[in-house]
Design an enzyme around this catalytic site. Structure first.
Site, PDB file in Angstrom:
ATOM      1  N   ARG A 224       0.855  -1.206   0.000  1.00  0.00           N
ATOM      2  CA  ARG A 224       0.000   0.000   0.000  1.00  0.00           C
ATOM      3  C   ARG A 224       0.881   1.243   0.000  1.00  0.00           C
ATOM      4  NH1 ARG A 224      -2.991  -2.960   4.440  1.00  0.00           N
ATOM      5  NH2 ARG A 224      -4.503  -4.174   3.256  1.00  0.00           N
ATOM      6  N   PHE A 240     -11.248  -4.181  -5.880  1.00  0.00           N
ATOM      7  CA  PHE A 240     -11.219  -5.154  -4.782  1.00  0.00           C
ATOM      8  C   PHE A 240     -10.718  -4.449  -3.508  1.00  0.00           C
ATOM      9  CE2 PHE A 240     -10.529  -7.205  -8.825  1.00  0.00           C
ATOM     10  CZ  PHE A 240     -11.451  -8.237  -8.823  1.00  0.00           C
ATOM     11  N   ASN A 290     -19.719  -6.504  -9.095  1.00  0.00           N
ATOM     12  CA  ASN A 290     -18.756  -7.505  -9.537  1.00  0.00           C
ATOM     13  C   ASN A 290     -17.723  -6.815 -10.439  1.00  0.00           C
ATOM     14  OD1 ASN A 290     -17.396  -9.533 -10.873  1.00  0.00           O
ATOM     15  ND2 ASN A 290     -19.207 -10.825 -11.096  1.00  0.00           N
ATOM     16  N   CYS A 351      -2.996 -13.504  -5.244  1.00  0.00           N
ATOM     17  CA  CYS A 351      -2.710 -14.160  -3.962  1.00  0.00           C
ATOM     18  C   CYS A 351      -2.999 -15.657  -4.076  1.00  0.00           C
ATOM     19  CB  CYS A 351      -3.493 -13.516  -2.828  1.00  0.00           C
ATOM     20  SG  CYS A 351      -5.265 -13.603  -3.033  1.00  0.00           S
TER      21      CYS A 351
HETATM   22  N1  SAH Z   1      -7.206  -4.765  -1.412  1.00  0.00           N
HETATM   23  C1  SAH Z   1      -7.788  -5.153  -0.155  1.00  0.00           C
HETATM   24  C2  SAH Z   1      -7.940  -6.643  -0.018  1.00  0.00           C
HETATM   25  C3  SAH Z   1      -8.766  -7.282  -1.114  1.00  0.00           C
HETATM   26  S1  SAH Z   1      -9.365  -8.869  -0.706  1.00  0.00           S
HETATM   27  C4  SAH Z   1      -6.979  -4.561   0.993  1.00  0.00           C
HETATM   28  O1  SAH Z   1      -5.974  -3.891   0.747  1.00  0.00           O
HETATM   29  O2  SAH Z   1      -7.349  -4.762   2.145  1.00  0.00           O
HETATM   30  C5  SAH Z   1     -10.407  -9.226  -2.033  1.00  0.00           C
HETATM   31  C6  SAH Z   1     -11.702  -8.453  -2.058  1.00  0.00           C
HETATM   32  O3  SAH Z   1     -12.351  -8.769  -3.279  1.00  0.00           O
HETATM   33  C7  SAH Z   1     -12.716  -8.783  -0.980  1.00  0.00           C
HETATM   34  O4  SAH Z   1     -13.073  -7.625  -0.284  1.00  0.00           O
HETATM   35  C8  SAH Z   1     -13.949  -9.348  -1.723  1.00  0.00           C
HETATM   36  O5  SAH Z   1     -15.172  -8.899  -1.168  1.00  0.00           O
HETATM   37  C9  SAH Z   1     -13.747  -8.755  -3.090  1.00  0.00           C
HETATM   38  N2  SAH Z   1     -14.318  -9.524  -4.215  1.00  0.00           N
HETATM   39  C10 SAH Z   1     -14.358 -10.853  -4.403  1.00  0.00           C
HETATM   40  N3  SAH Z   1     -14.869 -11.150  -5.619  1.00  0.00           N
HETATM   41  C11 SAH Z   1     -15.137  -9.967  -6.223  1.00  0.00           C
HETATM   42  C12 SAH Z   1     -15.670  -9.607  -7.486  1.00  0.00           C
HETATM   43  N4  SAH Z   1     -15.996 -10.523  -8.399  1.00  0.00           N
HETATM   44  N5  SAH Z   1     -15.825  -8.297  -7.762  1.00  0.00           N
HETATM   45  C13 SAH Z   1     -15.498  -7.346  -6.864  1.00  0.00           C
HETATM   46  N6  SAH Z   1     -14.989  -7.641  -5.647  1.00  0.00           N
HETATM   47  C14 SAH Z   1     -14.810  -8.934  -5.328  1.00  0.00           C
END
Ligand code: SAH
Length: 407
Positions: A224, A240, A290, A351
């Protein structure tokens, strides 16, 4: 005490299991997993998590580990030394060593970090995270579950937390290990619904009870920071977003706007809280959708960005899912590249432990090819030092990322 309770004492000394000769190599390479197929006639009637001794076809000692006949990872290795028994003392000592390795972090600019990283700290299946005064652990394997009380006692003695909370849940634990979920306070006070943690002068509310993993993606702390360095004056897409980690850092670094995109409503609510709590500037938009469709819709609406972050959940949990995962990464990265201005920056992550770094890079390169763009890699990203990775265990270094300039 060699096994944690009286019933198991009748398995002392541990049962011997024979490893097929052609499969014994991974043990000698100190890979911590022994798959069911590697064992000759694996027994079906041993208690989950029981310590077993592995021997080769000639009866020679190969190592000791925790056994689970309900998992395709039948044995998780704990020792390769014939003189080292698997005891309460071994678990407590390894926990103390892992916690000790993080001592310097406690004085750095964070009060939330990983204390034990499972196989990578020679403690298979055990995750322990510190969140300020609270400690959260996950026993994700049968072995770690069996030694749960020992683990809890060691953590209380070593970390002296206000509260110790167990988050032994998650789909993988049930599906792959055949273990029932256990969640709750094990010692001391219940954690508040939203516990505040601090990193780099920013604060984040963490939901230890029901948030993802143990509540926060601690593995992205340094990344980050690295991405924030590109965000001054930038229009940022935080794909995400979860609870806003990358987005809050970006705004604190001077982003002019951030679109936080996640398919989870509760995650976005926490994200909004975290943005407001930090009093960061810039415009903030929260998109609950999504990502696959949402990125296309942003493109159709003519939106463009200077920085795009893609931090999706795990797409491949086993090598068998690699093709599908590769297609997913390619599609997402292609959509994000189409949203970036020339000179813009893509910060993209995977990941999936089953996907090796070069395969992920190839998927991103394919996306760049289809987008008709060149990508200059300015940083290759991975785990911070509180998530060390065992060199003999490639699956353990699951997080990989790129910061790449679009030219
Ligand atoms: N970047 C974040 C961690 C991301 S974890 C951080 O720094 O804390 C992955 C995230 O993707 C989760 O919050 C989950 O809700 C989301 N997610 C999962 N499938 C998804 C999709 N198809 N579209 C959008 N978000 C999604």
């Amino acid at each position: 005490m060699q096994q944690p309770n009286a019933i198991l004492a009748c398995f002392d000394p541990p049962p011997k299991l024979t490893v097929a000769r052609e499969r014994g190599d991974s043990i000698s390479r100190r890979h911590p997993w022994v798959f069911t197929q590697a064992l000759i006639r694996p027994p079906q009637n041993l208690p989950q998590g029981l310590t077993v001794e592995l021997v080769d076809g000639k009866g020679r000692f190969a190592g000791r580990g925790s056994y689970n006949c309900d998992s395709r990872i039948a044995v998780r290795m704990l020792s390769y030394d014939p003189d080292e028994l698997v005891t309460e003392e071994l678990w407590a000592r390894r926990i103390a060593e892992a916690v000790g390795r993080r001592a310097a972090l406690a004085t750095a600019d964070t009060d939330a970090y990983r204390l034990v990283f499972s196989e990578n700290d020679l403690l298979p299946g055990l995750i322990v995270d510190r969140y300020g005064d609270y400690v959260v652990f996950q026993a994700l394997s049968a072995g770690a579950s069996l030694w749960r009380d020992t683990i809890a006692r060691a953590l209380v003695a070593m970390c002296q937390p206000k509260g110790l909370f167990e988050r032994s849940d998650g789909d993988d634990r049930r599906q792959h290990e055949g273990l029932e979920p256990t969640v709750g306070t094990v010692y001391g006070e219940d954690p508040p619904d939203h516990l505040l943690i601090h990193q780099d002068g920013l604060s984040f509310a963490v939901d230890i009870r029901a948030g993802h993993k143990t509540g926060f993606y601690l593995d992205q702390r340094q990344n980050r920071r690295a991405v924030a360095a590109y965000c001054q004056g930038a229009e940022v897409l935080n794909g995400f977003s979860y609870s806003g980690g990358f987005g809050v850092y970006a705004a604190a670094a001077g982003a002019s706007s951030v679109v936080h995109l996640d398919s989870s409503g509760p995650a976005l609510e926490l994200c909004r809280d975290n943005v407001e709590r930090n009093g960061v500037g810039g415009e903030h938009e929260y998109l609950c959708d999504n990502a696959f469709g949402a990125l296309r819709a942003l493109r159709e609406a003519g939106r463009m960005f200077d920085v795009a972050v893609l931090d999706p959940p795990k797409f491949a949990s086993a090598k068998a899912h690699l093709d599908k995962a590769t297609r997913g990464y390619k599609e997402l990265n292609l959509s994000a590249l189409k949203l970036l201005r020339r000179g813009g920056v893509l910060a993209t992550f995977s990941c999936s432990g089953a996907m090796e770094r070069h395969l992920f890079y190839r998927a991103v390169a394919e996306a760049a090819k289809d987008a008709g763009r060149d990508l200059l890699v300015e940083a290759e990203l991975g785990h911070p030092s509180d998530h060390p990775t065992l060199l003999s265990f490639p699956e353990g270094s699951y997080l990989k990322g790129l910061i790449a300039r679009v030219v």
